[in-house]
Design an enzyme around this catalytic site. Structure first.
Site, short mmCIF file in Angstrom:
data_model
loop_
_atom_site.label_atom_id
_atom_site.label_comp_id
_atom_site.label_asym_id
_atom_site.label_seq_id
_atom_site.Cartn_x
_atom_site.Cartn_y
_atom_site.Cartn_z
CG ASN A 157 10.63 4.21 11.62
OD1 ASN A 157 9.64 4.90 11.89
ND2 ASN A 157 10.64 3.33 10.62
CE LYS B 20 9.30 0.22 11.71
NZ LYS B 20 9.43 -1.13 11.20
CG HIS C 249 10.19 2.18 6.29
ND1 HIS C 249 9.44 1.03 6.31
CD2 HIS C 249 11.10 2.09 7.29
CE1 HIS C 249 9.90 0.27 7.31
NE2 HIS C 249 10.89 0.88 7.91
CD GLU D 7 7.17 -1.04 8.43
OE1 GLU D 7 6.94 0.06 8.96
OE2 GLU D 7 7.83 -1.94 9.01
N GLY E 113 11.49 -6.02 11.80
CA GLY E 113 10.46 -6.42 12.75
C GLY E 113 10.35 -7.92 12.94
CB SER F 138 15.88 -7.35 13.83
OG SER F 138 14.57 -7.66 13.37
#
Ligand code: PGA
Length: 243
Positions: free
Chosen positions: A8, A10, A95, A97, A171, A206
């Site tokens: 991904n 992003k 997601h 986010e 992240g 991560s």
């Protein structure tokens, strides 16, 4: 189940980032990994070129989000049909986010997953608890509620992918322990039931070369959703190898 590793990207990647995909493919030296399905979800701006140029090289492409409608007056949005037309085979929906930045509810995520299926894409439906929810011991309730609200009820299990991504591990460099991952994936697997026995369950948060092998070997883990470490070909290739 064949493992699935999804990168991904992003909101990262200009045209020059194609060099990372080229490096990844070169590393396979003509034969893409057979033991693992590999998907890259670049920004929508790169999807058409990537799918056209690299679509025959043993990897597939996906979008990072889609609108629930096929078309219409929705400035700035991209539909599942448009992603499919651009060469995508997958799309990430829900997601954390998107849920946080755009206030996406479970019902909205379900509508997007249904749109993906309508367009012939495989939705990768993301769920995961926050740090506070885990500290309060509510992670199972939160995740099962997200599954109930976000998954299209009628969809065949094999047509879906579920990604468990604890928000506190995204992240941050923090990863859930293998025990935590196995406990949650077991819970998700039980919750999906026999009708969804063929749904692949990805872990995300991560994942990197140094922890990929033990995470990907964990019970009920059928692959990984990789953010930061998918941006560098060498790191992503190492994670694919670990699968
Ligand atoms: P990360 O992101 O690997 O950078 O933690 C994972 C994700 O958000 O899908």
């Amino acid at each position: 189940m064949k493992p699935l590793v999804v990168g991904n990207w992003k909101m990262n990647g200009l045209a020059a980032a194609r060099a990372e995909v080229e490096t990844l493919i070169k590393g396979w030296a003509g034969s893409a990994p057979e033991a693992c399905d590999v998907v890259i979800c670049p920004p929508a701006t790169l999807l058409t070129n990537f799918a056209a140029d690299f679509g025959d090289e043993g990897l597939e492409f996906g979008g990072q989000d889609c609108h629930a409608n096929a078309d219409g007056a929705h400035t700035g949005d991209v539909s599942a049909e448009m992603l499919a037309d651009a060469g995508a085979a997958f799309v990430i929906v829900g997601h954390s986010e998107r849920r946080a930045d755009h206030g996406e509810s479970d019902a909205m995520v379900r509508a997007k997953a249904e749109a993906a299926l309508r367009a012939g894409l495989t939705p990768i439906v993301c769920v995961g608890e926050s740090a506070g929810e885990r500290e309060a011991g509510r992670e199972n309730d939160v995740v099962t509620r997200q599954l109930d609200g976000s998954l299209p009820p009628a969809a065949d299990g094999a047509a879906l992918v579920v990604a468990y991504e604890p928000i506190w591990a995204i992240g941050t460099g923090l990863t859930a322990t293998v025990e935590d991952i196995e406990r949650m994936h077991g819970e998700i697997r039980r919750h999906l039931g026999p009708a969804r026995a063929r749904t692949r369950l990805l872990y995300g948060g991560s994942v990197k070369p140094s922890n990929a092998r033990e995470i990907l070997a964990a019970a009920d883990v059928n692959g990984a959703l990789v953010g930061g470490a998918s941006l560098k070909a060498a790191d992503f290739a190492a994670i694919v190898d670990a699968a």
